[in-house]
Design a protein around this motif. Structure first.
Motif, short mmCIF file in Angstrom:
data_model
loop_
_atom_site.label_atom_id
_atom_site.label_comp_id
_atom_site.label_asym_id
_atom_site.label_seq_id
_atom_site.Cartn_x
_atom_site.Cartn_y
_atom_site.Cartn_z
N ILE A 1 0.78 -1.26 -0.02
CA ILE A 1 0.04 0.08 0.15
C ILE A 1 0.82 1.21 0.17
CG2 ILE A 1 -1.47 1.31 1.33
CD1 ILE A 1 -2.95 -1.23 2.39
N THR A 2 1.99 1.25 0.73
CA THR A 2 2.78 2.61 0.79
C THR A 2 3.38 2.47 -0.84
OG1 THR A 2 3.51 1.97 3.11
CG2 THR A 2 4.98 3.45 1.79
N THR B 1 -1.80 13.31 1.42
CA THR B 1 -2.51 13.47 2.61
C THR B 1 -2.54 11.86 2.91
OG1 THR B 1 -3.55 15.30 2.20
CG2 THR B 1 -4.42 13.99 3.97
N ILE B 2 -2.97 10.87 2.08
CA ILE B 2 -3.44 9.53 2.37
C ILE B 2 -1.73 8.91 2.86
CG2 ILE B 2 -3.80 7.21 1.37
CD1 ILE B 2 -5.61 8.58 -0.18
N LEU B 3 -0.85 9.15 1.91
CA LEU B 3 0.70 8.82 2.34
C LEU B 3 0.97 8.98 3.61
CD1 LEU B 3 2.88 7.03 1.09
CD2 LEU B 3 4.03 9.19 0.06
N VAL B 4 0.88 9.92 3.98
CA VAL B 4 1.42 10.80 5.27
C VAL B 4 0.78 9.88 6.30
CG1 VAL B 4 1.58 12.73 6.72
CG2 VAL B 4 2.25 12.90 4.24
N THR C 1 1.93 6.05 -7.39
CA THR C 1 0.85 7.11 -7.81
C THR C 1 0.90 8.55 -7.79
OG1 THR C 1 -0.72 5.17 -7.19
CG2 THR C 1 -1.82 7.19 -7.88
N LEU C 2 1.40 9.08 -6.51
CA LEU C 2 1.90 10.38 -6.54
C LEU C 2 2.78 10.65 -7.30
CD1 LEU C 2 1.43 13.04 -4.91
CD2 LEU C 2 2.93 12.19 -3.32
N SER C 3 3.91 10.02 -7.47
CA SER C 3 5.06 10.41 -8.42
C SER C 3 4.63 10.31 -10.03
CB SER C 3 6.11 9.23 -8.25
OG SER C 3 6.62 9.01 -7.09
#
Length: 319
Positions: free
Chosen positions: A178-179, A237-240, A185-187
């Motif tokens: 998941i991480t 936000t999800i990642l953090v 996806t963000l990158s």
């Protein structure tokens, strides 16, 4: 690692409520997309199909969240541990299904389409827009690799979640995938959107001194930046929250399903009505214009120009 932040049962209620609100906005944006696709001269059925798929996935995700809400508070409300135990169990079929829907939503939102299939599949994805604007395969190699990695992580994470025996999502092997999913996806979103905005901006700088009309491509840049910021902010936000084992990530994760649909439709709705500048659309910015110019040159070929010069001379009889 134990979870922190708000309790899971509270997070589930808040996430479902906020997701329902954003889903209502996504339905309105979808209606605008259908209107723009069906009543404008540049109708594009693959775009309409992509918008329909995104809305269907968002609808299915919301339905599953409502089912989980009923199962947690009604069906499992009196069991030891209460609703928290139910929502913490990542091996629940409904939990795995909703994550698979998120994987499909992400793959469509950031998908790569081969140039030869652009008339058959989805032609509005960020990576393909980069290819159309740059007209180079080399530019999209890195975003394509990142997209493939995020797609693999999005499909493997639910598999490990299904095999888990009621484990915590922050301590299970699923957490690693998941991480990786959120990071990739963000990158992908930042790189592809950055390449697209930079290319349009540089073209605008080159052509602006020689432009004879009032048209500009800066509205396209503004729309793309707004869409990238909205989607990237949600992913970050999800990642953090996930790295910090904060249960607030459940809230943002459920919200991002309609956000993907909203961002997708927002770009189309804000650009399609510009009838006077159809070349501003990223999906047809360079390739379709050059193709149209080529066809026009064939329909109206240049012909040789003949010039007849007549000369009149008067003789008055003088030698």
């Amino acid at each position: 690692m134990a979870s922190t932040g708000i309790p899971l049962d509270t997070a589930t209620i808040i996430s479902t409520a906020l997701e329902s609100i954003l889903y209502g906005f996504s339905v309105l944006m979808f209606m605008g997309t259908m209107w723009a696709s069906n009543f404008k001269s540049n109708t594009n059925r693959p775009i309409a199909l992509a918008a329909i798929l995104l809305l269907v996935l968002s609808t299915a995700h919301l339905v599953i969240d409502i089912i989980r809400l009923e199962d947690g508070f009604v069906t499992h409300g009196n069991i030891p541990g209460g609703p928290v135990t139910f929502f913490q169990d990542i091996s629940q079929p409904t939990f795995v299904t909703k994550n698979l829907l998120y994987a499909l939503q992400t793959m469509i939102g950031d998908g790569v389409v081969p140039p030869g299939l652009k008339r058959r599949l989805f032609v509005w994805q960020k990576i393909y827009r980069c290819y159309v604007v740059w007209q180079s395969v080399w530019v999209i190699i890195l975003p394509s690799i990142l997209w493939c990695g995020s797609s693999v992580a999005a499909l493997i994470a639910p598999y490990y979640a299904l095999r888990a025996t009621g484990g915590n999502i922050y301590t299970d092997q699923t957490a690693q995938w998941i991480t990786a999913l959120f990071s990739l996806t963000l990158s992908t979103n930042l790189i592809s959107s950055g390449l697209l905005v930079y290319r349009i901006w540089t073209i605008e700088r080159k052509v602006s001194p020689n432009r004879v009309t009032n048209g500009t491509m800066m509205p396209v840049v503004h729309v793309l930046i707004d869409a990238a910021i909205l989607y990237s902010a949600a992913l970050l936000t999800i990642l953090v929250c996930f790295v910090c084992s904060n249960n607030a990530q459940y809230i943002v994760l459920d919200m991002i399903m309609p956000i993907i649909s909203i961002v997708f439709c927002m770009v189309l709705v804000r650009l399609t009505p510009r009838k006077t500048t159809p070349q501003l659309l990223p999906m047809s910015y360079s390739s379709e214009i050059s193709e149209r110019e080529r066809r026009n040159s064939q329909h109206y070929p240049m012909k040789p120009l003949e010039i007849h010069v007549s000369q009149w001379t008067q003789n008055d009889g003088m030698e």
